[in-house]
Design a protein around this motif. Structure first.
Motif, mmCIF file in Angstrom:
data_model
loop_
_atom_site.group_PDB
_atom_site.id
_atom_site.type_symbol
_atom_site.label_atom_id
_atom_site.label_comp_id
_atom_site.label_asym_id
_atom_site.label_seq_id
_atom_site.Cartn_x
_atom_site.Cartn_y
_atom_site.Cartn_z
ATOM 1 N N LEU A 101 -58.526 31.776 -71.248
ATOM 2 C CA LEU A 101 -59.318 30.850 -72.811
ATOM 3 C C LEU A 101 -59.016 31.883 -73.949
ATOM 4 O O LEU A 101 -58.718 31.389 -75.335
ATOM 5 C CB LEU A 101 -60.730 30.525 -72.205
ATOM 6 C CG LEU A 101 -61.589 30.115 -73.623
ATOM 7 C CD1 LEU A 101 -60.982 28.084 -74.083
ATOM 8 C CD2 LEU A 101 -62.990 29.753 -73.526
ATOM 9 N N GLU A 102 -59.520 33.305 -73.707
ATOM 10 C CA GLU A 102 -59.476 34.177 -74.722
ATOM 11 C C GLU A 102 -57.764 34.397 -74.998
ATOM 12 O O GLU A 102 -58.082 34.484 -76.468
ATOM 13 C CB GLU A 102 -59.699 35.272 -74.486
ATOM 14 C CG GLU A 102 -60.512 36.394 -75.014
ATOM 15 C CD GLU A 102 -60.262 37.505 -74.619
ATOM 16 O OE1 GLU A 102 -60.584 38.362 -75.498
ATOM 17 O OE2 GLU A 102 -60.070 38.193 -73.303
ATOM 18 N N ALA A 149 -44.531 19.162 -80.655
ATOM 19 C CA ALA A 149 -45.443 19.212 -79.289
ATOM 20 C C ALA A 149 -45.770 20.748 -78.366
ATOM 21 O O ALA A 149 -44.258 20.898 -77.951
ATOM 22 C CB ALA A 149 -45.069 17.875 -78.270
ATOM 23 N N LYS A 150 -46.685 21.132 -77.958
ATOM 24 C CA LYS A 150 -46.466 22.114 -77.235
ATOM 25 C C LYS A 150 -47.942 22.891 -76.528
ATOM 26 O O LYS A 150 -48.922 21.934 -76.981
ATOM 27 C CB LYS A 150 -46.148 22.954 -78.240
ATOM 28 C CG LYS A 150 -46.549 24.003 -79.532
ATOM 29 C CD LYS A 150 -46.649 24.994 -80.153
ATOM 30 C CE LYS A 150 -46.919 25.163 -81.418
ATOM 31 N NZ LYS A 150 -47.345 23.605 -82.697
ATOM 32 N N ILE A 151 -47.838 23.086 -75.726
ATOM 33 C CA ILE A 151 -49.164 23.643 -75.005
ATOM 34 C C ILE A 151 -49.345 25.667 -74.838
ATOM 35 O O ILE A 151 -48.586 26.657 -75.115
ATOM 36 C CB ILE A 151 -49.517 23.388 -73.690
ATOM 37 C CG1 ILE A 151 -48.878 21.519 -73.474
ATOM 38 C CG2 ILE A 151 -51.094 23.872 -72.884
ATOM 39 C CD1 ILE A 151 -49.800 21.164 -72.161
ATOM 40 N N TYR A 219 -58.951 21.218 -71.437
ATOM 41 C CA TYR A 219 -60.329 21.814 -72.946
ATOM 42 C C TYR A 219 -58.591 21.983 -73.644
ATOM 43 O O TYR A 219 -58.195 21.974 -75.054
ATOM 44 C CB TYR A 219 -60.984 22.775 -73.058
ATOM 45 C CG TYR A 219 -61.462 23.115 -74.215
ATOM 46 C CD1 TYR A 219 -62.009 21.808 -75.311
ATOM 47 C CD2 TYR A 219 -60.898 24.482 -74.612
ATOM 48 C CE1 TYR A 219 -61.944 22.408 -76.922
ATOM 49 C CE2 TYR A 219 -61.070 24.476 -75.958
ATOM 50 C CZ TYR A 219 -62.263 23.912 -77.572
ATOM 51 O OH TYR A 219 -61.995 24.105 -78.181
ATOM 52 N N LEU A 220 -57.993 23.240 -73.147
ATOM 53 C CA LEU A 220 -56.962 24.209 -74.135
ATOM 54 C C LEU A 220 -55.483 23.207 -73.960
ATOM 55 O O LEU A 220 -55.520 22.718 -75.456
ATOM 56 C CB LEU A 220 -56.670 25.293 -72.966
ATOM 57 C CG LEU A 220 -57.617 26.549 -72.646
ATOM 58 C CD1 LEU A 220 -56.946 27.284 -71.969
ATOM 59 C CD2 LEU A 220 -57.565 26.874 -74.556
ATOM 60 N N ALA A 221 -55.528 22.185 -72.606
ATOM 61 C CA ALA A 221 -54.251 21.448 -72.711
ATOM 62 C C ALA A 221 -54.813 20.246 -74.039
ATOM 63 O O ALA A 221 -53.941 19.816 -74.895
ATOM 64 C CB ALA A 221 -54.114 20.132 -71.483
ATOM 65 N N PRO A 228 -56.914 19.689 -83.108
ATOM 66 C CA PRO A 228 -57.360 18.534 -84.265
ATOM 67 C C PRO A 228 -58.119 19.569 -85.079
ATOM 68 O O PRO A 228 -57.583 19.150 -86.185
ATOM 69 C CB PRO A 228 -58.667 18.032 -83.436
ATOM 70 C CG PRO A 228 -58.867 19.196 -82.036
ATOM 71 C CD PRO A 228 -57.099 19.274 -81.600
ATOM 72 N N ASP A 229 -58.145 20.655 -84.921
ATOM 73 C CA ASP A 229 -58.195 21.857 -85.669
ATOM 74 C C ASP A 229 -56.567 22.388 -86.374
ATOM 75 O O ASP A 229 -56.971 22.347 -87.594
ATOM 76 C CB ASP A 229 -58.425 23.322 -85.011
ATOM 77 C CG ASP A 229 -59.453 23.268 -84.249
ATOM 78 O OD1 ASP A 229 -60.914 22.590 -84.608
ATOM 79 O OD2 ASP A 229 -59.736 23.754 -83.384
ATOM 80 N N GLU A 230 -55.521 22.144 -85.939
ATOM 81 C CA GLU A 230 -54.263 22.034 -86.839
ATOM 82 C C GLU A 230 -54.206 21.724 -87.613
ATOM 83 O O GLU A 230 -53.395 21.705 -89.182
ATOM 84 C CB GLU A 230 -53.032 23.080 -85.904
ATOM 85 C CG GLU A 230 -52.006 22.925 -86.511
ATOM 86 C CD GLU A 230 -50.968 23.633 -85.425
ATOM 87 O OE1 GLU A 230 -49.805 23.713 -86.124
ATOM 88 O OE2 GLU A 230 -51.555 23.068 -84.049
#
Length: 258
Positions: A101-102, A149-151, A219-221, A228-230
């Motif tokens: 997460l960090e 598309a990326k993670i 959440y990260l995926a 949404p933020d980007e």
């Protein structure tokens, strides 16, 4: 001169005539920049320097945090398995997902810096009327397209790219640490005396760690795939720079990404 030579000469003349306006436009002197133009370029260049520094700084912090959490998790496993502090293993299944997460948060800032730098370079290029700054194009070609598309840094269109492979390697290493911690926790949960206000919580540790882990993974995926933020960032950049500065899409896809 025969008919063919006459026709060829006519074609050459027509081509030269058609190209003449473009050549004249390219050769036309550009107006001298005003003090306001120079100040605007300076401000854009200063912002670009700041974004490039931000990109480098958060990239460094990203790897520093990975190393730190890896060492902490290994130390906790050693303390627990050596019976020095058996309860130390409790932290591992919770710390490894938190490390994801960090570091995801730190990578989040590198995305911000890279996208802003892209728009700044395009804005500066537009002032010059030609591509002076091309780092954003080189990054897209060498690393990954910013819109693909990326993670995190795992590009789903370039899974064998160096950044994707390295990120997958880090993920596998973290998964091995998490599995080791989860296995040790499961074997000790019944004998660990972890209480709060006389409530025995040892049996809840494994379910709690699973909920914590999969909640963070989902959440990260979602964050990196749905972006949404980007998307809000890109909308704000489009508004601030009145659309992509070179008049085209924010970043055209290369043939390798299509």
């Amino acid at each position: 001169m025969d008919t063919n030579d006459t026709a060829a000469a006519a074609d050459d003349t027509a081509a030269d005539t058609a190209a003449a306006p473009e050549a004249a436009e390219a050769a036309a002197p550009r107006p001298n920049p005003t003090p306001a133009d120079i100040e605007e370029l300076r401000l854009l260049a200063d912002q670009l320097t700041r974004m490039r520094g931000m990109l480098f700084g958060y990239s460094e912090r990203f790897f520093e945090r990975i190393r730190t959490w890896t060492l902490v998790s290994l130390a906790l496993l050693v303390l627990s398995n050596a019976n020095i502090a058996r309860e130390a293993v409790i932290g591992v299944p919770f710390l490894v997902p938190f490390a994801f997460l960090e570091t995801g948060y730190l990578f989040y800032y590198t995305v911000f810096a890279r996208r802003h730098a892209e728009y700044l370079e395009r804005a500066i290029n537009a002032r010059f009327g030609r591509d002076i700054l091309v780092a954003h194009r080189l990054e897209a070609a060498y690393f990954y397209q910013p819109d693909s598309a990326k993670i995190a840094a795992i590009s789903l269109r370039r899974p064998l790219g160096m950044m994707s492979v390295m990120t997958i390697g880090y993920t596998i290493g973290a998964a091995m640490l998490w599995i080791a911690g989860e296995g040790s926790l499961a074997s000790l949960a019944g004998v660990l005396h972890v209480g709060f206000f006389n409530w025995e919580l040892g049996g809840l540790l494994v379910p709690a760690s699973l909920v914590w882990t999969f909640g963070i993974v989902l959440y990260l995926a979602w964050t990196f795939l749905a972006r949404p933020d980007e998307k809000r960032l890109i909308a704000a950049l489009d508004a601030a720079y009145r659309g992509p500065a070179d008049g085209g899409p924010a970043q055209a896809a290369s043939p390798a990404d299509r």
